[in-house]
Write a protein that holds these residues in place. Structure first.
Motif, mmCIF file in Angstrom:
data_model
loop_
_atom_site.group_PDB
_atom_site.id
_atom_site.type_symbol
_atom_site.label_atom_id
_atom_site.label_comp_id
_atom_site.label_asym_id
_atom_site.label_seq_id
_atom_site.Cartn_x
_atom_site.Cartn_y
_atom_site.Cartn_z
ATOM 1 N N GLU A 78 0.708 -1.264 -0.040
ATOM 2 C CA GLU A 78 0.030 0.073 0.006
ATOM 3 C C GLU A 78 0.885 1.146 -0.106
ATOM 4 O O GLU A 78 0.420 1.998 -0.516
ATOM 5 C CB GLU A 78 -0.770 -0.063 1.384
ATOM 6 N N LYS A 79 1.876 1.154 0.782
ATOM 7 C CA LYS A 79 2.834 2.483 0.829
ATOM 8 C C LYS A 79 3.375 2.594 -0.539
ATOM 9 O O LYS A 79 3.327 4.027 -0.951
ATOM 10 C CB LYS A 79 4.012 2.294 1.821
ATOM 11 N N GLN A 80 4.020 1.638 -1.265
ATOM 12 C CA GLN A 80 4.417 1.953 -2.420
ATOM 13 C C GLN A 80 3.391 2.418 -3.608
ATOM 14 O O GLN A 80 3.783 3.470 -4.232
ATOM 15 C CB GLN A 80 5.014 0.673 -3.222
ATOM 16 N N ILE A 81 2.278 2.186 -3.429
ATOM 17 C CA ILE A 81 1.204 2.373 -4.401
ATOM 18 C C ILE A 81 0.720 4.119 -3.953
ATOM 19 O O ILE A 81 0.967 4.827 -4.996
ATOM 20 C CB ILE A 81 -0.055 1.613 -4.235
ATOM 21 N N THR A 129 -5.547 -5.087 -7.436
ATOM 22 C CA THR A 129 -6.297 -4.350 -8.332
ATOM 23 C C THR A 129 -7.252 -3.373 -7.673
ATOM 24 O O THR A 129 -7.557 -2.362 -7.724
ATOM 25 C CB THR A 129 -7.214 -5.117 -9.268
ATOM 26 N N TYR A 130 -7.887 -3.989 -6.394
ATOM 27 C CA TYR A 130 -8.998 -3.411 -5.474
ATOM 28 C C TYR A 130 -7.962 -2.073 -4.809
ATOM 29 O O TYR A 130 -8.375 -1.121 -4.859
ATOM 30 C CB TYR A 130 -9.227 -4.351 -4.590
ATOM 31 N N LEU A 131 -6.994 -2.617 -4.345
ATOM 32 C CA LEU A 131 -6.181 -1.545 -3.587
ATOM 33 C C LEU A 131 -5.547 -0.397 -4.490
ATOM 34 O O LEU A 131 -5.893 0.879 -4.266
ATOM 35 C CB LEU A 131 -5.051 -2.224 -3.265
ATOM 36 N N THR A 132 -5.268 -0.786 -5.755
ATOM 37 C CA THR A 132 -4.946 0.363 -6.670
ATOM 38 C C THR A 132 -5.943 1.293 -7.119
ATOM 39 O O THR A 132 -5.599 2.559 -7.187
ATOM 40 C CB THR A 132 -3.943 -0.084 -7.746
ATOM 41 N N SER A 133 -7.075 0.702 -7.296
ATOM 42 C CA SER A 133 -8.244 1.304 -7.730
ATOM 43 C C SER A 133 -8.553 2.435 -6.559
ATOM 44 O O SER A 133 -8.989 3.422 -6.695
ATOM 45 C CB SER A 133 -9.285 0.392 -8.014
ATOM 46 N N LYS A 134 -8.402 1.808 -5.302
ATOM 47 C CA LYS A 134 -9.154 2.615 -4.109
ATOM 48 C C LYS A 134 -8.240 3.805 -3.742
ATOM 49 O O LYS A 134 -8.563 4.885 -3.628
ATOM 50 C CB LYS A 134 -9.049 1.554 -2.747
ATOM 51 N N LEU A 135 -6.921 3.755 -4.150
ATOM 52 C CA LEU A 135 -6.006 4.764 -3.952
ATOM 53 C C LEU A 135 -6.023 5.853 -5.013
ATOM 54 O O LEU A 135 -5.631 6.856 -4.674
ATOM 55 C CB LEU A 135 -4.686 4.214 -3.711
ATOM 56 N N CYS A 136 -6.488 5.466 -6.387
ATOM 57 C CA CYS A 136 -6.345 6.396 -7.298
ATOM 58 C C CYS A 136 -7.912 6.934 -7.606
ATOM 59 O O CYS A 136 -7.743 8.106 -8.027
ATOM 60 C CB CYS A 136 -6.106 5.591 -8.709
ATOM 61 N N ILE A 137 -8.604 6.239 -7.040
ATOM 62 C CA ILE A 137 -10.088 6.868 -7.072
ATOM 63 C C ILE A 137 -10.332 8.237 -6.640
ATOM 64 O O ILE A 137 -10.700 9.095 -7.426
ATOM 65 C CB ILE A 137 -11.200 5.937 -6.695
ATOM 66 N N PRO A 138 -9.718 8.567 -5.713
ATOM 67 C CA PRO A 138 -10.167 10.336 -5.288
ATOM 68 C C PRO A 138 -9.341 11.311 -6.235
ATOM 69 O O PRO A 138 -9.914 12.110 -6.259
ATOM 70 C CB PRO A 138 -9.101 10.134 -3.775
ATOM 71 N N HIS A 139 -8.531 11.003 -6.962
ATOM 72 C CA HIS A 139 -7.758 11.615 -7.957
ATOM 73 C C HIS A 139 -8.518 11.386 -9.171
ATOM 74 O O HIS A 139 -8.751 12.462 -10.078
ATOM 75 C CB HIS A 139 -6.137 11.205 -8.166
#
Length: 308
Positions: A78-81, A129-139
């Motif tokens: 999660e930190k790297q993403i 996939t779920y985590l990367t989506s979750k962290l990108c969605i706000p942007h």
């Protein structure tokens, strides 16, 4: 090959697993159209057997006309993403498109698949996939035209897709379920879709380009069906122009999607004995053009009463 249109110029595309293979092919196609590309992948040092690192991919993207940001990212971390997302926003001002391409594969049966491999596939394919989506969605929500594209298959519960590699299918279908859920959850705000190429070797990068640049465009509904074999020919369905039309021979206007299959399978498909999705996944049906439109054919076929 689809011509470059410039419609991706200025857009920022965040691609996981983009140091080689399909991910890099997508990155290069987007770069040729003027996109900013974030290469989120693990390979920072050369692999003894597999060519390509995030830095060599970045050099190719820059040479192709795009702007690149190489980031060391294991999608299980999660930190790297988070760090990569932050760098992307800082460098390019935001994120417009997320391509969840990173994936692990192990095509073995239940007894032959070590739990280490199961955890790897679930960790990268599903959780990543779920985590990367979750962290990108706000942007993505701040973008004027946000998209998420997952490299994952149509959801099909036919046991044939599970029996030889249950763990892998579970992991890839997890990516597909992310599409199903997030598309509905963010309906009207973010377009969330899946793309499932037949193989890595014959993957048409232009198809991804069509998915990425198609947003905001007119909905096209002209389909051409090319039949091969003993009764070769071309048939078309035009639901876009005037009152619509259908017939044999070349379509009156350029088709938005072209489907090619053997004559025997052509008869089975229109007779309701072969589903288009199954035909495509088994390699019997080849598709060029608008994949989203092609997938609607399955629904249309379900409305046709077999007469053959």
């Amino acid at each position: 090959m689809l011509q470059n249109t410039g419609k991706l110029a200025g857009y920022t595309v965040f691609i996981t697993g983009a140091s080689r293979g399909i991910g890099k092919a997508i990155a290069l196609k987007a770069a040729r159209d003027g996109a900013n590309v974030v290469i989120a992948a693990k390979t920072a040092d050369p692999h003894p057997k597999l060519p390509g690192t995030i830095y060599t991919a970045a050099a190719e993207i820059e040479a192709a006309g795009g702007k690149a940001l190489p980031c060391i990212v294991d999608v299980r971390d999660e930190k790297q993403i988070n760090d990569a997302v932050g760098k992307a926003v800082e460098k390019f001002g935001g994120i417009d498109i997320l391509v969840n391409n990173a994936s692990a594969i192990n095509l073995t049966g239940t007894l032959e698949t070590p739990m280490k491999k199961v955890d790897l596939m679930l960790g990268i394919n599903l959780r990543g996939t779920y985590l990367t989506s979750k962290l990108c969605i706000p942007h993505l929500l701040k973008s004027k035209n946000p998209h998420i594209l997952n490299l994952s298959p149509p959801l099909n519960l036919n046991p044939i897709w599970f029996k030889n590699h249950t763990a892998y299918t579970m992991a890839k279908y997890g990516m597909s379920m992310c599409v199903l859920g997030m598309a509905e959850e963010f309906k009207g705000s973010i377009a969330v879709n899946a793309l499932w190429p037949k193989t890595g070797n014959d993957f048409p990068a232009s198809l991804v380009q069509a998915c990425l640049i198609g947003f905001g465009a007119e909905i096209c509904r002209t389909v051409a069906l090319q039949e091969q074999g003993d009764h070769a020919g071309v048939w078309y369905i035009d639901l876009k122009n005037d009152a619509g039309s259908a017939g044999s021979g070349e379509p009156p206007v350029k088709a938005d999607v072209v489907m090619t299959l053997d004559s025997s399978d052509f008869i089975k498909m229109f007779g309701g004995k072969l589903k288009p999705t199954m035909a495509f996944m088994s390699g019997k049906l080849k598709i060029k053009g608008d994949m989203g439109l092609a997938m609607k054919l399955d629904k249309m076929m379900g409305m046709i009463k077999p007469k053959l």
